[in-house]
Enzyme design. Sequence first.
Site, PDB file in Angstrom:
ATOM      1  CG  ASP A   1      -2.257   0.544   0.994  1.00  0.00           C
ATOM      2  OD1 ASP A   1      -2.353   1.630   0.392  1.00  0.00           O
ATOM      3  OD2 ASP A   1      -3.245  -0.095   1.398  1.00  0.00           O
TER       4      ASP A   1
ATOM      5  CG  ASP B   1      -4.676   5.732   0.819  1.00  0.00           C
ATOM      6  OD1 ASP B   1      -5.572   4.899   0.954  1.00  0.00           O
ATOM      7  OD2 ASP B   1      -4.648   6.817   1.446  1.00  0.00           O
TER       8      ASP B   1
ATOM      9  CD  GLU C   1      -8.823   4.569  -1.797  1.00  0.00           C
ATOM     10  OE1 GLU C   1      -9.748   4.182  -1.086  1.00  0.00           O
ATOM     11  OE2 GLU C   1      -7.887   5.270  -1.366  1.00  0.00           O
TER      12      GLU C   1
ATOM     13  CG  ASP D   1     -11.582   2.285   3.316  1.00  0.00           C
ATOM     14  OD1 ASP D   1     -11.096   2.232   4.460  1.00  0.00           O
ATOM     15  OD2 ASP D   1     -10.962   2.765   2.341  1.00  0.00           O
TER      16      ASP D   1
HETATM   17  O1  TEU Z   1      -9.607   5.699   1.572  1.00  0.00           O
HETATM   18  C1  TEU Z   1     -10.100   6.801   0.881  1.00  0.00           C
HETATM   19  C2  TEU Z   1     -11.290   7.386   1.436  1.00  0.00           C
HETATM   20  O2  TEU Z   1     -11.643   8.486   1.099  1.00  0.00           O
HETATM   21  C3  TEU Z   1     -12.022   6.673   2.476  1.00  0.00           C
HETATM   22  O3  TEU Z   1     -12.102   7.521   3.549  1.00  0.00           O
HETATM   23  C4  TEU Z   1     -13.353   6.284   1.982  1.00  0.00           C
HETATM   24  O4  TEU Z   1     -13.995   7.293   1.304  1.00  0.00           O
HETATM   25  C5  TEU Z   1     -14.182   5.970   3.130  1.00  0.00           C
HETATM   26  O5  TEU Z   1     -13.475   5.127   3.967  1.00  0.00           O
HETATM   27  C6  TEU Z   1     -15.427   5.290   2.715  1.00  0.00           C
HETATM   28  O6  TEU Z   1     -16.083   5.091   3.882  1.00  0.00           O
HETATM   29  C7  TEU Z   1      -8.249   5.522   1.759  1.00  0.00           C
HETATM   30  C8  TEU Z   1      -8.024   4.309   2.628  1.00  0.00           C
HETATM   31  O7  TEU Z   1      -8.518   3.178   1.969  1.00  0.00           O
HETATM   32  C9  TEU Z   1      -8.657   4.542   3.962  1.00  0.00           C
HETATM   33  O8  TEU Z   1      -8.600   3.419   4.786  1.00  0.00           O
HETATM   34  C10 TEU Z   1      -7.957   5.708   4.600  1.00  0.00           C
HETATM   35  O9  TEU Z   1      -8.590   6.026   5.796  1.00  0.00           O
HETATM   36  C11 TEU Z   1      -7.961   6.933   3.694  1.00  0.00           C
HETATM   37  O10 TEU Z   1      -7.625   6.648   2.346  1.00  0.00           O
HETATM   38  C12 TEU Z   1      -6.923   7.918   4.172  1.00  0.00           C
HETATM   39  O11 TEU Z   1      -5.647   7.409   3.944  1.00  0.00           O
END
Ligand code: TEU
Length: 552
Positions: free
Chosen positions: A97, A198, A254, A328
């Site tokens: 990641d 990410d 992502e 998430d």
């Molecule tokens: O997620 C991107 C993100 O915007 C998330 O907050 C998502 O929209 C949300 O969880 C949906 O409920 C990434 C990672 O996957 C997440 O775990 C991190 O918290 C976030 O980035 C910050 O790094």
Amino acid sequence: MKQWWKESVIYQVYPRSFADSNGDGIGDLNGITEHLDYLKELGIDVIWLSPIYQSPNDDNGYDISDYRAIMKEFGTMEDFDRMLAEAHKRGIKILMDLVVNHTSDEHAWFVESRKSKDNPYRDYYIWKDGKDGKEPNNWGSNFGGSAWQYDEATDMYYLHCFSKKQPDLNWENEKVRKEVYDMMTWWCEKGIDGFRMDVINMISKDQTFPDGPVEDGLYGNHQPYVCDGPKIHEYLKEMNREVLSKYDIMTVGEALNTKIEHAMQYAGEESGELNMVFHFEHVSLGETLVGKWTNKKVPLKELKQTLNKWQTQFEGKAWNSLYWDNHDQPRVVSRFGNDSPMYRVVSAKMLATCLHMMKGTPYVFQGEELGMTNAYYDNLEDYRDIETINAYHELTENGLITEEEMMECIKNIGRDNARTPMQWDKTANAGFTTGTPWLKVNPNYLLINAEDERKDPNSVFHYYKKLIALRKEYEIIVNGRFESLMDDSEEIYAYERILGDERMLVACNFTDKEVECCLFDAVSQGKELISNYKQHKKGILRPYEARVLLYK
Ligand code: TEU
Ligand code: CA
């Protein structure tokens, strides 16, 4: 052209919740190494590891304080090297990641940056003066509150699109980009096999930093000025040139709230950016003014329209990733299936079929292969996720939602639903830990666990194993063109895949009723590749039935 990442199935490990080897209640690297044979048995090709770097864990490792060190709770660099070697020995690749939109506020760069306006690291982050004694603009953070944090030392604000312990890096600064590319190269030289990046489509911000539209009545939305920003393709092309193109690795970005036109470039066959992206359209259906917090189900027709759009528009031009679940998202069997004892197994298999037979690279999130369900914890104290806890306070305290409603939303959509510990067996704490787990184990582990499912040929586990094996055997699953069928049906998700003179018919019943479906009656000779029912009824799909037929 044959590309290994198109033929692969990726398995996401959320290390904190996978397996605890030393009884401190937190999953770790040695725990992963101990379970590699399990993953080999399942048949997956690649493990995507959620962040394992040094971190104060404000957001469970998505706040990194040293990109070249291992989080102490997870083990040591030697543990990592051993895990990598043991995975490679089994033919399993490792995807790291990469969290470079932001760092932790405890990262050495930020510690320096906040010291003074002329510190050499000042421009590694995004600092702005306040406006009339207030924040530089109205942007809200994804985790509640303003996206700007005031810092006394220099009387300025820094930007954090996530928590205030996750300051955003300033990608306009060439030095930042070079640091990131050097760090990526360092990991590539170690022999890792790729990156999941990410929120990578957020790294280029609109430099005018305008106020955003206020939707929830509290803060402005930053996404229009942050997601798919002005220089994003330039940066990704540069990253590709400087690092990615030099190694035989795979990349998946992502892409939060990305537009399909942009995603098509990120994941374009010819564009020299990334191999594929995670878009959010199907998991964002049902969002309201208060964002994702809802307890409603999404109508199947909307889900189909969304996924079919990505399937058809990408055809021949870009490569899709396929996912229902990740760390998430809530558990898919609870979200789009039916997690009651009667239908859990059959609907989990149906959802797996529907996803894995589409065109793209499928992702399995730990426990999805067991049909693990949402947590449904009643008390806020049982949740750990910063997003969930912050949203609960912000939305209830501002009267946007009642406490009771919010608890229902959390049960439906909160991130901890995915993060409850992996259910290995029927011993205490599902065999995840001998200590106290950092997040409660789902009490249904006595019914849902890996040990039982490995023994039961009719389990969700064996069904995933079969789906994964089919991908290796039939080229049509990887390369066949996608065509949707029964577009108007509100109950059935059906499509065909076409390669040369071969066709593969896929139909899935998303309801607990028998539904009319004549697709299979027209085919006289075909080979059933997989189904979650042993016998079929003519002209009908039974509750949550899924069928896949190969024919000419
Ligand atoms: O997620 C991107 C993100 O915007 C998330 O907050 C998502 O929209 C949300 O969880 C949906 O409920 C990434 C990672 O996957 C997440 O775990 C991190 O918290 C976030 O980035 C910050 O790094
Ligand atoms: Ca541990």
